[in-house]
Design a protein around this motif. Structure first.
Motif, PDB file in Angstrom:
ATOM      1  N   ALA A  41       0.837  -1.205   0.000  1.00  0.00           N
ATOM      2  CA  ALA A  41       0.000   0.000   0.000  1.00  0.00           C
ATOM      3  C   ALA A  41       0.870   1.252   0.000  1.00  0.00           C
ATOM      4  CB  ALA A  41      -0.931  -0.007   1.214  1.00  0.00           C
ATOM      5  N   PHE A  42       1.950   1.230   0.779  1.00  0.00           N
ATOM      6  CA  PHE A  42       2.869   2.366   0.813  1.00  0.00           C
ATOM      7  C   PHE A  42       3.517   2.572  -0.551  1.00  0.00           C
ATOM      8  CE2 PHE A  42       7.269   3.853   1.374  1.00  0.00           C
ATOM      9  CZ  PHE A  42       7.009   5.119   1.897  1.00  0.00           C
ATOM     10  N   ALA A  43       3.956   1.492  -1.184  1.00  0.00           N
ATOM     11  CA  ALA A  43       4.595   1.599  -2.498  1.00  0.00           C
ATOM     12  C   ALA A  43       3.630   2.173  -3.529  1.00  0.00           C
ATOM     13  CB  ALA A  43       5.107   0.231  -2.948  1.00  0.00           C
ATOM     14  N   SER A  45       1.077   4.137  -2.923  1.00  0.00           N
ATOM     15  CA  SER A  45       0.855   5.538  -2.579  1.00  0.00           C
ATOM     16  C   SER A  45       2.025   6.403  -3.028  1.00  0.00           C
ATOM     17  CB  SER A  45       0.651   5.658  -1.065  1.00  0.00           C
ATOM     18  OG  SER A  45       0.560   7.002  -0.681  1.00  0.00           O
ATOM     19  N   VAL A  46       3.230   5.950  -2.727  1.00  0.00           N
ATOM     20  CA  VAL A  46       4.423   6.711  -3.108  1.00  0.00           C
ATOM     21  C   VAL A  46       4.540   6.801  -4.625  1.00  0.00           C
ATOM     22  CG1 VAL A  46       6.958   6.623  -3.111  1.00  0.00           C
ATOM     23  CG2 VAL A  46       5.706   6.283  -0.985  1.00  0.00           C
ATOM     24  N   SER A  47       4.280   5.701  -5.308  1.00  0.00           N
ATOM     25  CA  SER A  47       4.408   5.727  -6.769  1.00  0.00           C
ATOM     26  C   SER A  47       3.409   6.692  -7.380  1.00  0.00           C
ATOM     27  CB  SER A  47       4.234   4.336  -7.355  1.00  0.00           C
ATOM     28  OG  SER A  47       2.900   3.904  -7.252  1.00  0.00           O
ATOM     29  N   HIS A  48       2.204   6.713  -6.851  1.00  0.00           N
ATOM     30  CA  HIS A  48       1.193   7.646  -7.364  1.00  0.00           C
ATOM     31  C   HIS A  48       1.627   9.090  -7.098  1.00  0.00           C
ATOM     32  CE1 HIS A  48      -2.692   9.259  -8.451  1.00  0.00           C
ATOM     33  NE2 HIS A  48      -2.686   9.921  -7.311  1.00  0.00           N
ATOM     34  N   ASP A  49       2.120   9.338  -5.892  1.00  0.00           N
ATOM     35  CA  ASP A  49       2.538  10.698  -5.527  1.00  0.00           C
ATOM     36  C   ASP A  49       3.751  11.159  -6.331  1.00  0.00           C
ATOM     37  OD1 ASP A  49       0.477  10.730  -3.736  1.00  0.00           O
ATOM     38  OD2 ASP A  49       1.722  10.429  -1.954  1.00  0.00           O
ATOM     39  N   LEU A  93      12.077   3.219 -12.480  1.00  0.00           N
ATOM     40  CA  LEU A  93      12.427   2.893 -11.099  1.00  0.00           C
ATOM     41  C   LEU A  93      11.176   2.777 -10.231  1.00  0.00           C
ATOM     42  CD1 LEU A  93      15.563   5.176 -10.585  1.00  0.00           C
ATOM     43  CD2 LEU A  93      15.518   2.681 -10.772  1.00  0.00           C
ATOM     44  N   ILE A  94      10.199   3.621 -10.500  1.00  0.00           N
ATOM     45  CA  ILE A  94       8.926   3.526  -9.772  1.00  0.00           C
ATOM     46  C   ILE A  94       8.259   2.194 -10.091  1.00  0.00           C
ATOM     47  CG2 ILE A  94       6.595   4.489  -9.589  1.00  0.00           C
ATOM     48  CD1 ILE A  94       7.926   7.277 -10.018  1.00  0.00           C
ATOM     49  N   ALA A  99       7.023  -3.400  -8.503  1.00  0.00           N
ATOM     50  CA  ALA A  99       7.271  -4.826  -8.737  1.00  0.00           C
ATOM     51  C   ALA A  99       7.879  -5.475  -7.499  1.00  0.00           C
ATOM     52  CB  ALA A  99       8.190  -5.009  -9.940  1.00  0.00           C
ATOM     53  N   LEU A 100       8.792  -4.760  -6.866  1.00  0.00           N
ATOM     54  CA  LEU A 100       9.427  -5.298  -5.667  1.00  0.00           C
ATOM     55  C   LEU A 100       8.414  -5.443  -4.527  1.00  0.00           C
ATOM     56  CD1 LEU A 100      12.176  -6.241  -4.735  1.00  0.00           C
ATOM     57  CD2 LEU A 100      12.655  -3.917  -3.985  1.00  0.00           C
ATOM     58  N   SER A 101       7.482  -4.505  -4.433  1.00  0.00           N
ATOM     59  CA  SER A 101       6.471  -4.603  -3.372  1.00  0.00           C
ATOM     60  C   SER A 101       5.533  -5.772  -3.614  1.00  0.00           C
ATOM     61  CB  SER A 101       5.680  -3.303  -3.256  1.00  0.00           C
ATOM     62  OG  SER A 101       4.774  -3.165  -4.326  1.00  0.00           O
ATOM     63  N   ARG A 102       5.381  -6.187  -4.869  1.00  0.00           N
ATOM     64  CA  ARG A 102       4.493  -7.313  -5.202  1.00  0.00           C
ATOM     65  C   ARG A 102       5.171  -8.665  -5.005  1.00  0.00           C
ATOM     66  NH1 ARG A 102       3.764  -4.605 -10.328  1.00  0.00           N
ATOM     67  NH2 ARG A 102       2.369  -2.891  -9.937  1.00  0.00           N
TER      68      ARG A 102
END
Length: 188
Positions: A41-43, A45-49, A93-94, A99-102
């Protein structure tokens, strides 16, 4: 009678310890799954931001290039092109972060991976992002590995990006990617 009673007691103790251990494992597995969900969820959120300002930077650089290119010298056009390339790299990179969070949700996929081709691809991206950097690169041909292609790409991209970054202060920068045979015959 005493020997059977001691064995029976030992079995019950072992069974009780096993049940406690299974309970601890289940509890820790549940906590790990929750932490992984939070990380994902954090990843997201950060990627969207990060993507919104990144698109703006890239868009404004493209507008300046398209509408004001005649008034810019070659150096200014080059800087704007580097901004565009860097913005695309950051977007990748985003994607890698997502991908890493998944990884926690997906099963690791083992497959043959040509590490040499992967390294060449990553070095090509780095060269396009920083065309002024004159780094000599040697990639040993045909290095093969077994592993998850996506995770290997992320790991190799991080290693080569760091190597590229730290060659900037070197008078004759050189990056080598290869394997060496150790005394025991194993590759490292």
């Amino acid at each position: 009678t005493q020997d059977v009673t001691e064995r029976s007691l030992a079995r019950r103790q072992i069974q009780q310890l096993n049940e406690e251990l299974e309970g601890r494992v289940a509890d820790r597995t549940a906590r790990l799954a929750e932490a992984n969900r939070d990380l994902e969820a954090f990843a997201y959120s950060v990627s969207h931001d990060l993507r919104a300002p990144l698109r703006a930077i890239n868009g404004y650089a493209r507008i300046v290039l398209d509408e004001h290119a005649r008034g810019l010298d070659d150096a200014a056009r080059g800087f704007l092109q580097r901004i565009e390339v860097s913005a695309r790299r950051m977007d990748r990179l985003i994607d890698d972060l997502l991908a890493l969070s998944r990884v926690s949700r997906t099963e690791m996929r083992r497959a043959p991976v040509n590490l040499s081709a992967l390294a060449e691809s990553i070095i090509g991206e780095l060269q396009r992002a920083e065309p002024r950097s004159q780094v000599e690169v040697f990639i040993q041909p045909d290095l093969q590995a077994q592993g998850d292609p996506q995770l290997l790409r992320i790991a190799l991209a991080n290693l080569l990006s760091n190597a590229w970054k730290f060659t900037g202060q070197q008078p004759e920068p050189r990056i080598e990617f290869g394997a060496m045979r150790k005394a025991d015959g194993m590759l490292s």
